[in-house]
Design an enzyme around this catalytic site. Structure first.
Site, PDB file in Angstrom:
ATOM      1  N   ALA A 168       0.826  -1.211   0.000  1.00 21.88           N
ATOM      2  CA  ALA A 168       0.000   0.000   0.000  1.00 21.88           C
ATOM      3  C   ALA A 168       0.859   1.260   0.000  1.00 21.88           C
ATOM      4  CB  ALA A 168      -0.930  -0.004   1.209  1.00 21.88           C
ATOM      5  N   GLU A 205      18.915   1.891   3.820  1.00 21.54           N
ATOM      6  CA  GLU A 205      18.121   1.840   2.591  1.00 21.54           C
ATOM      7  C   GLU A 205      18.975   2.274   1.383  1.00 21.54           C
ATOM      8  OE1 GLU A 205      14.498   1.388   3.141  1.00 21.54           O
ATOM      9  OE2 GLU A 205      14.387   1.012   0.998  1.00 21.54           O
ATOM     10  N   ASP A 217      10.402   8.609   4.852  1.00 26.12           N
ATOM     11  CA  ASP A 217       9.804   7.426   5.476  1.00 26.12           C
ATOM     12  C   ASP A 217      10.372   7.193   6.875  1.00 26.12           C
ATOM     13  OD1 ASP A 217       8.834   7.320   2.922  1.00 26.12           O
ATOM     14  OD2 ASP A 217       9.931   5.538   2.327  1.00 26.12           O
TER      15      ASP A 217
HETATM   16  C1  GLA Z   1       9.316   6.841  -1.324  1.00 32.82           C
HETATM   17  C2  GLA Z   1      10.697   7.173  -0.758  1.00 32.82           C
HETATM   18  C3  GLA Z   1      10.674   8.521  -0.044  1.00 32.82           C
HETATM   19  C4  GLA Z   1      10.090   9.616  -0.943  1.00 32.82           C
HETATM   20  C5  GLA Z   1       8.777   9.156  -1.565  1.00 32.82           C
HETATM   21  C6  GLA Z   1       8.268  10.102  -2.611  1.00 32.82           C
HETATM   22  O1  GLA Z   1       8.394   6.648  -0.296  1.00 32.82           O
HETATM   23  O2  GLA Z   1      11.117   6.156   0.125  1.00 32.82           O
HETATM   24  O3  GLA Z   1      11.972   8.857   0.389  1.00 32.82           O
HETATM   25  O4  GLA Z   1      11.013  10.006  -1.904  1.00 32.82           O
HETATM   26  O5  GLA Z   1       8.890   7.877  -2.180  1.00 32.82           O
HETATM   27  O6  GLA Z   1       7.965  11.349  -2.064  1.00 32.82           O
END
Ligand code: GLA
Length: 424
Positions: A168, A205, A217
């Site tokens: 999701a 990551e 995130d």
């Molecule tokens: C993913 C990446 C984030 C961000 C979003 C887009 O979730 O992990 O760091 O770049 O895409 O905003």
């Protein structure tokens, strides 16, 4: 893409009294209250579940239990690695980790998702595929710790359970990085500021998993607060929380669609943004203004122009949202969210027909303030900001229209906000 760790001075102690004091003064989690009744019920239940499952799988009690939430990207699409600003919300679902050290150096993982013990091969950490793929996030954290002047436990049994919906785009990867990072640090008596834990997750990551993501995130999972949004100025980075106006509700429509090349497309957008910045003569797009972009239009390829325009305008939309939130004008906030989606759709081109259809339908639905894709894009989910009257029934009507067009139903989730990463 790597990051330079800014912090290396962890405070280390094995003295239980000192550990309790360290937790309470400045570090990454709230101290566990003596009276567990004061704990949110869901966290208490998650802890009990993790302890019982650990006992069942590994035949002993865990030494530490942690939890980190998933996140909703509220607004600020692909702004983070461009040095911009972004708003996210941590949700009341996430990943729990239970861990105990071993003395024989073996590193064993168990995930509720696969239902089996996965022992890492002895020797250096190595990326795993298949059923061991999920270990890459925790392995990335283990590999990152020395880069931050910290050390990893040598051997351990580690179990994780998740209540995050799969696919999701609610960032299970950051949740597992933060929950396992917290467990590795706690079990080795190392205490670091919350920001360092967030940086360790991003480092894992970027450098081990191999995704050139920004700090959104991990930052939201680390700094989340119930009934608040997390604001990140990604240049510092600087983290703050912003109260969520009363009456704001989040609904997620998970399409379960995912572009086959999603990781490659994310990296491609990253590259396009860096190239546009270089042509504009700035280190990161956050430093470029709309006027600079127009002046350099001839020098930029049409695609580079589009990508840069999206990022520059999206940063302005985040700032406008931050201003609108304290006024409680959710209709204005909603318009910014939908404008963000339209920009993803037409300029950044990280939307899909499924996501566009959901946004179009939600835009016509009563009690919806705005809707947009949430996360990296190229599939995944749409988030809608609604009032408290919007109901499951209205959400089902949206899902019915989607099913009629695409033949499959999106999952509907009424999401609540939750707190950031913590030792349970
Ligand atoms: C993913 C990446 C984030 C961000 C979003 C887009 O979730 O992990 O760091 O770049 O895409 O905003």
């Amino acid at each position: 893409m790597g990051v330079s760790p800014m912090f290396s001075g962890a405070v280390k102690t094995n003295n239980p009294g000192a550990r309790a004091m360290l937790r309470s003064i400045c570090f990454y989690f709230r101290p566990r209250p003596a009276n567990l009744g004061a704990f949110p019920r869901a966290a208490f239940e998650m802890r009990e579940k993790l302890v019982a499952q650990f006992q069942k799988v590994f035949g002993r009690a865990p030494e530490v239990v942690t939890h980190a939430p998933g996140r909703i990207e509220f607004i600020g699409n692909h702004t983070d690695y461009n040095g911009g600003t972004v708003l996210g919300a941590s949700i009341d679902r996430g990943i729990g980790v239970a861990l105990a050290r071993r003395t024989d150096g073996q590193r064993r993982f168990f995930s509720g998702h696969t239902g089996e013990i996965f022992p890492l091969p002895a020797g250096p950490l190595q990326k795993q595929g298949g059923n061991g793929r999920y270990t890459n996030y925790a392995q990335g954290v283990l590999a990152a710790l020395p880069a931050f002047g910290l050390h990893a436990p040598e051997g351990f049994d580690c179990l994780d359970l998740s209540d995050l919906p799969v696919g999701a785009g609610l960032s299970s990867s950051a949740a597992i990085e933060l929950a396992s990072g917290l467990a590795f640090l706690e079990v080795t008596g190392q205490f670091v500021p919350r920001e360092t834990l967030v940086r360790i997750g991003k480092y894992a990551e970027n450098n081990f998993v191999g995704v050139p993501c920004g700090i959104l995130d991990q930052g939201v999972s680390g700094f989340g607060k119930k009934n608040h949004l997390v604001f990140i100025d990604c240049r510092g980075p600087r983290f703050a929380t912003v109260p969520l106006p009363a009456g704001a509700h989040f609904w997620i429509f998970n399409t379960h669609t995912k572009h086959a090349l999603v990781d490659g497309l994310y990296a491609e957008r990253h590259r396009e943004c860096m190239e546009a910045a270089q042509t504009l003569g700035v280190a990161l797009l956050v430093k470029a203004t709309p006027a600079m972009l127009e002046d350099a239009r001839e020098k930029l390829s049409p695609l580079a122009y589009q990508r840069a325009k999206h990022v520059i305008e999206e940063i302005a939309r985040v700032d406008a949202t931050v201003k609108a939130l304290p006024t409680g004008d959710l209709a204005a906030v909603g318009r910014l969210l939908t404008a963000s989606h339209r920009s993803s759709q037409t300029l950044f081109e990280n939307s899909t027909a499924e996501l566009d259809f959901l946004v179009d339908t939600l835009e016509q639905t009563p009690h919806v303030y705005g809707a947009r894709l949430t996360g990296g894009g190229f599939g995944g989910a749409v988030m809608a900001l609604t009032d408290g009257v919007f109901s499951q029934e209205e959400a089902q009507t949206v899902a019915d229209a989607y099913a009629k067009k695409f033949g499959a139903r999106p999952d509907i989730l009424h999401m609540l906000t939750g707190d950031g990463a913590t030792v349970l």
